[in-house]
Design a protein around this motif. Structure first.
Motif, short mmCIF file in Angstrom:
data_model
loop_
_atom_site.label_atom_id
_atom_site.label_comp_id
_atom_site.label_asym_id
_atom_site.label_seq_id
_atom_site.Cartn_x
_atom_site.Cartn_y
_atom_site.Cartn_z
N ALA A 135 0.87 -1.25 -0.08
CA ALA A 135 -0.10 -0.10 -0.07
C ALA A 135 0.91 1.27 -0.05
O ALA A 135 0.36 2.44 -0.42
N ILE A 296 -5.13 -2.39 -6.47
CA ILE A 296 -5.42 -1.22 -6.43
C ILE A 296 -6.75 -0.69 -5.52
O ILE A 296 -6.61 0.22 -4.55
N ALA A 297 -7.65 -1.41 -5.60
CA ALA A 297 -8.83 -1.42 -4.86
C ALA A 297 -8.48 -1.59 -3.32
O ALA A 297 -8.80 -0.96 -2.32
N ARG A 298 -7.58 -2.57 -3.01
CA ARG A 298 -7.20 -2.89 -1.49
C ARG A 298 -6.34 -1.86 -1.13
O ARG A 298 -6.37 -1.49 0.08
N THR A 299 -5.50 -1.26 -1.85
CA THR A 299 -4.75 -0.12 -1.56
C THR A 299 -5.38 1.07 -1.27
O THR A 299 -5.05 1.74 -0.13
N ILE A 300 -6.55 1.24 -2.15
CA ILE A 300 -7.52 2.39 -1.69
C ILE A 300 -8.30 2.31 -0.21
O ILE A 300 -8.14 3.19 0.56
N ASN A 301 -8.59 0.83 0.07
CA ASN A 301 -9.13 0.61 1.08
C ASN A 301 -8.21 0.82 2.49
O ASN A 301 -8.51 1.34 3.55
N LEU A 303 -5.54 2.67 2.71
CA LEU A 303 -5.08 4.07 2.78
C LEU A 303 -6.25 5.05 3.04
O LEU A 303 -5.89 6.26 3.42
#
Length: 304
Positions: A135, A296-301, A303
């Protein structure tokens, strides 16, 4: 009263006849053209059997000099050494393991799978803490962790599985397709780990890729109409071990690799001959895009 040919009872399944000897039933098909062939017509190939016409066509006998080279069941070019990619992958894993033994935990912390965690160090109230993990932009961990091991038993088990599962798949798929299968399985295992494991817990090992090979082997054996019981038992035992409490096994990587490996293999060996390359590489590209999107979705989640 009517009877089916060969004394078959009405409604009973009847095997097809050999394309050269129609009176001989057979459950074996040529791995190139998929025509049924009897024992007299079977010519052993690197994986399965081929019919006489495909062998002659591949070697150029009776054809022009531009005759195509023999192809695997997935359309890959047949080569002499069907262990080359397997050997390279094994060598990379062993080399990284030796490097870990030489450098200690530093290399593990730099390359292992990690969602997001604060780096160790003294607390500084005037600056934000240094963060580590996928992340924080260290996306390479999604692949590097698949070549990373700390214990002898861990790398020993994984490399033994790679050595036994890799060559048959490499022979059946071809080198490029086999390497794609391995890397996508490793990525799939770590993406599921990224989503389901605590973000500050590290994981490492080639197990995701290895389980991808398990899934691919099962798909290939079913496609070749081989006895499924050996791979089913082996896969079942490994899945049971995966979920045994107290072993600290990243079941997320195993499950993710298994699913992705099975999907890739299915696309490889079931693609229609007319659009084989398009379907195979298109499916791999779509799967890669999906895995990147999930990352990308998990990174947004994480952060927020």
């Amino acid at each position: 009263m009517e009877h089916q040919q060969g004394g078959q009872e009405p409604g009973q399944y009847q095997l097809p006849g050999c394309y050269r000897h129609q009176d001989r039933e057979t459950g074996i098909r040529c791995t190139r053209c998929e025509r049924p062939i009897c024992p007299e017509c079977m010519i052993a190939a690197s994986v399965g059997y081929q019919c006489p016409e495909c062998v002659r066509g591949g070697s150029g006998t009776g054809h022009s000099a531009g005759a195509s080279r023999p192809r695997t069941i997935a359309g890959g070019t047949m080569v002499g050494d069907t262990r080359l990619v397997t050997k390279v992958l094994l060598a990379i894993n062993v080399t990284v393991f030796v490097a870990v033994l030489a450098t200690g935990r530093d290399l593990v912390e730099q390359l292992a799978m990690l969602g997001l965690a604060r780096a160790d160090g003294p607390f500084d109230p005037f600056s934000p803490p240094e963060m580590l993990g996928v992340a924080d932009g260290e996306w390479y961990r999604l692949i590097t962790s698949a070549f990373l091991h700390q214990e002898f038993w861990h790398i020993g088990f994984n490399m033994m599985a790679l050595w036994f599962l890799g060559p048959p798949l490499e022979a059946a798929l071809g080198r490029a397709r086999f390497l794609t299968l391995y890397l996508l399985s490793a990525l799939g295992g770590n993406v599921l780990t990224y989503w389901l494991m605590a973000q500050n817990v590290m994981s490492l090992g080639a197990s995701g890729a290895i389980f991808g090979l398990f899934g691919a082997t099962a798909v290939l054996m079913r496609r070749m109409r081989y006895d499924m019981r050996p791979i089913a038992v082996l896969l079942g035992v490994n899945l049971v071990i995966t979920f045994v409490p107290g072993l600290n096994i990243a079941w997320q990587a195993h499950l993710g690799g298994l699913i992705v490996g099975a999907i890739v293999a299915y696309a490889m060996v079931h693609a229609p001959r007319e659009r084989r390359a398009l379907v195979q590489w298109g499916a791999c590209a779509l799967l890669a895009v999906l895995l990147v999107t999930l990352t990308i979705a998990r990174t947004i989640n994480l952060l927020g």
